[in-house]
Design a protein around this motif. Structure first.
Motif, PDB file in Angstrom:
ATOM      1  N   GLU A   1       0.799  -1.222   0.000  1.00 59.26           N
ATOM      2  CA  GLU A   1       0.000   0.000   0.000  1.00 59.26           C
ATOM      3  C   GLU A   1       0.835   1.276   0.000  1.00 59.26           C
ATOM      4  O   GLU A   1       0.325   2.371  -0.245  1.00 59.26           O
ATOM      5  N   LYS A   2       2.150   1.172   0.242  1.00 63.16           N
ATOM      6  CA  LYS A   2       2.965   2.373   0.426  1.00 63.16           C
ATOM      7  C   LYS A   2       3.555   2.930  -0.864  1.00 63.16           C
ATOM      8  O   LYS A   2       4.175   3.997  -0.849  1.00 63.16           O
ATOM      9  N   SER A   3       3.387   2.217  -1.985  1.00 66.42           N
ATOM     10  CA  SER A   3       3.960   2.693  -3.235  1.00 66.42           C
ATOM     11  C   SER A   3       3.174   2.156  -4.415  1.00 66.42           C
ATOM     12  O   SER A   3       2.871   0.964  -4.470  1.00 66.42           O
ATOM     13  N   VAL A   4       2.838   3.032  -5.355  1.00 69.61           N
ATOM     14  CA  VAL A   4       2.116   2.617  -6.553  1.00 69.61           C
ATOM     15  C   VAL A   4       3.110   2.004  -7.536  1.00 69.61           C
ATOM     16  O   VAL A   4       4.131   2.612  -7.858  1.00 69.61           O
ATOM     17  N   PRO A   5       2.863   0.786  -8.012  1.00 72.61           N
ATOM     18  CA  PRO A   5       3.796   0.146  -8.943  1.00 72.61           C
ATOM     19  C   PRO A   5       3.680   0.747 -10.343  1.00 72.61           C
ATOM     20  O   PRO A   5       2.588   0.921 -10.872  1.00 72.61           O
ATOM     21  N   LEU A   6       4.844   1.069 -10.933  1.00 75.76           N
ATOM     22  CA  LEU A   6       4.886   1.756 -12.222  1.00 75.76           C
ATOM     23  C   LEU A   6       5.947   1.137 -13.124  1.00 75.76           C
ATOM     24  O   LEU A   6       6.786   0.359 -12.675  1.00 75.76           O
ATOM     25  N   GLY A   7       5.922   1.541 -14.386  1.00 80.61           N
ATOM     26  CA  GLY A   7       6.960   1.131 -15.307  1.00 80.61           C
ATOM     27  C   GLY A   7       8.105   2.124 -15.369  1.00 80.61           C
ATOM     28  O   GLY A   7       9.264   1.746 -15.443  1.00 80.61           O
ATOM     29  N   VAL A   8       7.772   3.413 -15.341  1.00 82.58           N
ATOM     30  CA  VAL A   8       8.761   4.480 -15.478  1.00 82.58           C
ATOM     31  C   VAL A   8       8.627   5.435 -14.305  1.00 82.58           C
ATOM     32  O   VAL A   8       7.580   6.077 -14.132  1.00 82.58           O
ATOM     33  N   HIS A   9       9.656   5.521 -13.486  1.00 83.82           N
ATOM     34  CA  HIS A   9       9.648   6.463 -12.370  1.00 83.82           C
ATOM     35  C   HIS A   9      11.080   6.837 -12.019  1.00 83.82           C
ATOM     36  O   HIS A   9      12.041   6.230 -12.518  1.00 83.82           O
ATOM     37  N   GLY A  10      11.227   7.846 -11.174  1.00 90.55           N
ATOM     38  CA  GLY A  10      12.546   8.321 -10.797  1.00 90.55           C
ATOM     39  C   GLY A  10      13.118   7.571  -9.616  1.00 90.55           C
ATOM     40  O   GLY A  10      12.559   6.570  -9.148  1.00 90.55           O
TER      41      GLY A  10
ATOM     42  N   SER B   1       7.373   6.463  -6.553  1.00 91.64           N
ATOM     43  CA  SER B   1       6.202   6.632  -7.421  1.00 91.64           C
ATOM     44  C   SER B   1       5.436   7.936  -7.222  1.00 91.64           C
ATOM     45  O   SER B   1       4.602   8.297  -8.055  1.00 91.64           O
ATOM     46  N   TYR B   2       5.686   8.656  -6.143  1.00 88.21           N
ATOM     47  CA  TYR B   2       4.800   9.784  -5.833  1.00 88.21           C
ATOM     48  C   TYR B   2       4.799  10.851  -6.918  1.00 88.21           C
ATOM     49  O   TYR B   2       3.756  11.462  -7.190  1.00 88.21           O
ATOM     50  N   GLN B   3       5.946  11.097  -7.550  1.00 85.01           N
ATOM     51  CA  GLN B   3       5.989  12.165  -8.548  1.00 85.01           C
ATOM     52  C   GLN B   3       5.056  11.888  -9.716  1.00 85.01           C
ATOM     53  O   GLN B   3       4.493  12.826 -10.301  1.00 85.01           O
ATOM     54  N   ILE B   4       4.857  10.632 -10.058  1.00 83.73           N
ATOM     55  CA  ILE B   4       3.907  10.289 -11.117  1.00 83.73           C
ATOM     56  C   ILE B   4       2.481  10.586 -10.652  1.00 83.73           C
ATOM     57  O   ILE B   4       1.658  11.101 -11.413  1.00 83.73           O
ATOM     58  N   ILE B   5       2.184  10.257  -9.404  1.00 88.42           N
ATOM     59  CA  ILE B   5       0.870  10.602  -8.849  1.00 88.42           C
ATOM     60  C   ILE B   5       0.654  12.105  -8.914  1.00 88.42           C
ATOM     61  O   ILE B   5      -0.418  12.592  -9.312  1.00 88.42           O
ATOM     62  N   LYS B   6       1.671  12.864  -8.533  1.00 93.51           N
ATOM     63  CA  LYS B   6       1.564  14.324  -8.536  1.00 93.51           C
ATOM     64  C   LYS B   6       1.371  14.852  -9.952  1.00 93.51           C
ATOM     65  O   LYS B   6       0.564  15.779 -10.179  1.00 93.51           O
ATOM     66  N   ARG B   7       2.070  14.278 -10.919  1.00100.95           N
ATOM     67  CA  ARG B   7       1.877  14.705 -12.309  1.00100.95           C
ATOM     68  C   ARG B   7       0.437  14.470 -12.744  1.00100.95           C
ATOM     69  O   ARG B   7      -0.174  15.318 -13.411  1.00100.95           O
ATOM     70  N   MET B   8      -0.106  13.325 -12.369  1.00 98.37           N
ATOM     71  CA  MET B   8      -1.497  13.039 -12.719  1.00 98.37           C
ATOM     72  C   MET B   8      -2.448  14.041 -12.058  1.00 98.37           C
ATOM     73  O   MET B   8      -3.372  14.563 -12.694  1.00 98.37           O
ATOM     74  N   LEU B   9      -2.209  14.319 -10.789  1.00 93.76           N
ATOM     75  CA  LEU B   9      -3.060  15.267 -10.066  1.00 93.76           C
ATOM     76  C   LEU B   9      -2.937  16.679 -10.634  1.00 93.76           C
ATOM     77  O   LEU B   9      -3.901  17.457 -10.602  1.00 93.76           O
ATOM     78  N   ASP B  10      -1.756  17.008 -11.167  1.00 95.84           N
ATOM     79  CA  ASP B  10      -1.530  18.333 -11.754  1.00 95.84           C
ATOM     80  C   ASP B  10      -2.001  18.423 -13.201  1.00 95.84           C
ATOM     81  O   ASP B  10      -1.830  19.463 -13.856  1.00 95.84           O
ATOM     82  N   GLY B  11      -2.552  17.322 -13.721  1.00 98.52           N
ATOM     83  CA  GLY B  11      -3.043  17.325 -15.092  1.00 98.52           C
ATOM     84  C   GLY B  11      -1.971  17.201 -16.151  1.00 98.52           C
ATOM     85  O   GLY B  11      -2.212  17.482 -17.331  1.00 98.52           O
TER      86      GLY B  11
ATOM     87  N   CYS C   1       4.963   9.407   2.641  1.00101.39           N
ATOM     88  CA  CYS C   1       4.987   8.711   1.356  1.00101.39           C
ATOM     89  C   CYS C   1       4.988   9.683   0.168  1.00101.39           C
ATOM     90  O   CYS C   1       5.078   9.249  -0.984  1.00101.39           O
ATOM     91  N   GLN C   2       4.872  10.961   0.457  1.00 99.69           N
ATOM     92  CA  GLN C   2       4.744  11.967  -0.609  1.00 99.69           C
ATOM     93  C   GLN C   2       6.082  12.663  -0.853  1.00 99.69           C
ATOM     94  O   GLN C   2       6.248  13.856  -0.614  1.00 99.69           O
ATOM     95  N   GLN C   3       7.033  11.888  -1.340  1.00 96.44           N
ATOM     96  CA  GLN C   3       8.372  12.409  -1.590  1.00 96.44           C
ATOM     97  C   GLN C   3       8.469  12.903  -3.028  1.00 96.44           C
ATOM     98  O   GLN C   3       8.467  12.130  -3.983  1.00 96.44           O
ATOM     99  N   GLU C   4       8.557  14.201  -3.180  1.00 96.16           N
ATOM    100  CA  GLU C   4       8.623  14.781  -4.515  1.00 96.16           C
ATOM    101  C   GLU C   4       9.998  14.540  -5.133  1.00 96.16           C
ATOM    102  O   GLU C   4      11.006  14.403  -4.437  1.00 96.16           O
ATOM    103  N   ASP C   5      10.023  14.498  -6.464  1.00 98.14           N
ATOM    104  CA  ASP C   5      11.245  14.251  -7.217  1.00 98.14           C
ATOM    105  C   ASP C   5      11.306  15.285  -8.338  1.00 98.14           C
ATOM    106  O   ASP C   5      10.927  15.011  -9.479  1.00 98.14           O
ATOM    107  N   VAL C   6      11.786  16.465  -7.996  1.00 92.76           N
ATOM    108  CA  VAL C   6      11.783  17.586  -8.940  1.00 92.76           C
ATOM    109  C   VAL C   6      12.639  17.283 -10.162  1.00 92.76           C
ATOM    110  O   VAL C   6      12.274  17.607 -11.294  1.00 92.76           O
ATOM    111  N   ASP C   7      13.779  16.652  -9.961  1.00 90.32           N
ATOM    112  CA  ASP C   7      14.670  16.345 -11.087  1.00 90.32           C
ATOM    113  C   ASP C   7      14.003  15.398 -12.078  1.00 90.32           C
ATOM    114  O   ASP C   7      14.098  15.594 -13.302  1.00 90.32           O
ATOM    115  N   PHE C   8      13.310  14.379 -11.559  1.00 93.21           N
ATOM    116  CA  PHE C   8      12.628  13.446 -12.455  1.00 93.21           C
ATOM    117  C   PHE C   8      11.473  14.141 -13.177  1.00 93.21           C
ATOM    118  O   PHE C   8      11.236  13.902 -14.360  1.00 93.21           O
TER     119      PHE C   8
END
Length: 341
Positions: free
Chosen positions: A157-166, A170-180, A311-318
């Motif tokens: 439950e602590k991380s969304v499984p993805l194919g491409v992440h930094g 996974s949180y930065q992908i969630i944030k991108r989705m939330l930001d449209g 769990c909401q660790q942003e990844d600005v570089d990615f």
């Protein structure tokens, strides 16, 4: 049963520890104790760094186990250490390998334990293969009671499984989705993949503990649910209640375009369509059935992550890298269109 887990608090092993405690097994966790507080009471802690072989040998002196499982061994030297520590002290030793060890490129998209092991693209996988080879040598020559387990993409439950992440998860992908913003998906999103929830994995894993038919065997543990990457990312978007905005990028381009080891994790793993044949597992553990569908499990992940700040660790570089890749490909497309024939 008296069971020792080396690690026991990670993505895969936490659910196993919790279930063993629930079932009232005599559970010992050998780790540095950093995350033990997150587990329910009912286990014994052996606080040590497994890499300090002398200290561990002293702490387990006089102890014997029905099963020892190592969740944090990645290279053969670590298994050589485990052999020295636990030979004669356990009735079963379980090594957690990886389904990424299977042959790449694949000769058949249906994977079972007989699929050859070979991965020229990912050192992680080659090391796991070498670990398996060492342990099977010890089984054949010394009778060391080995069981090898090969997970595929297992999540909790602590991380969304993805194919491409930094590198920060996974949180930065969630944030991108939330930001449209669009999210990068390798290939065209139609290759097939399997996601397994850690609680389902735990049921199968525990069914192998103390199982005499599992000694000397390699067993893969996955769900039977097959998904395309489009379905995986669409399920995440649905759980967030946002529009699905994919941006498709060839896997070989991603492998060359960033310092994220995408050659290993994509070309050597996730870019390949795979369907797992779990017949062997179900012969060994007839009661096993994975019951957590991905679209259900990922909602649990999203709810947990959005309600836990840690769990909401942003990844600005990615995030900047994703924008750069997308903008570069859009610019290239515009130039091709403008140039005509």
């Amino acid at each position: 049963m008296k069971i020792l887990l080396i690690g026991g608090t990670g993505t895969i092993s936490t659910a196993i520890s919790e279930k063993l405690i629930e079932e009232k097994h005599e559970l010992y966790l050998l780790n540095r104790g950093n995350n033990n507080i997150n587990l329910p009471k009912g286990f014994h802690s052996i606080c040590a760094d497994i890499n300090d072989e002398a200290a561990v040998a002293q702490k387990i002196s006089g102890m014997k186990f029905d099963c020892v499982a190592d969740f944090i061994a990645f290279v053969p030297s670590q298994l050589e250490r485990d052999y020295r520590l636990f030979n004669g002290k356990t009735n079963q030793f379980i090594f957690i390998s990886s389904a990424s060890a299977y042959q790449k490129p694949l000769s058949n998209f249906i994977i079972n334990e007989g699929t050859p092991l070979a991965n020229p693209y990912w050192e992680y996988s080659r090391n796991k293969i070498a670990c398996e080879e060492y342990l099977m040598k010890m089984y054949r020559e010394q009778g060391f009671p080995v069981t090898i387990v090969r997970p595929s993409h297992t999540y909790c439950e602590k991380s969304v499984p993805l194919g491409v992440h930094g590198k920060k998860g996974s949180y930065q992908i969630i944030k991108r989705m939330l930001d449209g913003k669009p999210v990068i998906i390798h290939g065209d999103g139609t290759s097939l993949w399997t996601m397994t929830h850690s609680r389902d994995f735990a049921k199968a894993f525990i069914g192998l503990i103390g199982n005499i038919h599992a000694i000397g065997e390699s067993v893969q543990i996955t769900s039977d649910e097959t998904l395309s990457w489009n379905q995986i990312y669409k399920s995440i978007a649905n759980a967030l209640a946002v529009d699905f905005k994919p941006y498709y990028v060839p896997s070989d381009f991603l492998a060359k375009a960033g310092d994220f080891d995408f050659e290993g994790s994509l070309i050597g793993d996730k870019a390949n369509s795979v369907v797992f044949d779990n017949s062997k597992l179900k012969r060994l553990v007839p009661e096993f059935q994975a019951t957590i569908r991905f679209d259900t499990g990922v909602k649990e992940c999203i709810n947990y992550i959005l309600s836990h700040k840690e769990c909401q660790q942003e990844d600005v570089d990615f995030d900047k890298w994703c924008d750069k890749v997308i903008n570069s490909l859009e610019t290239a497309l515009s130039l091709v269109k403008e140039s005509g024939y």
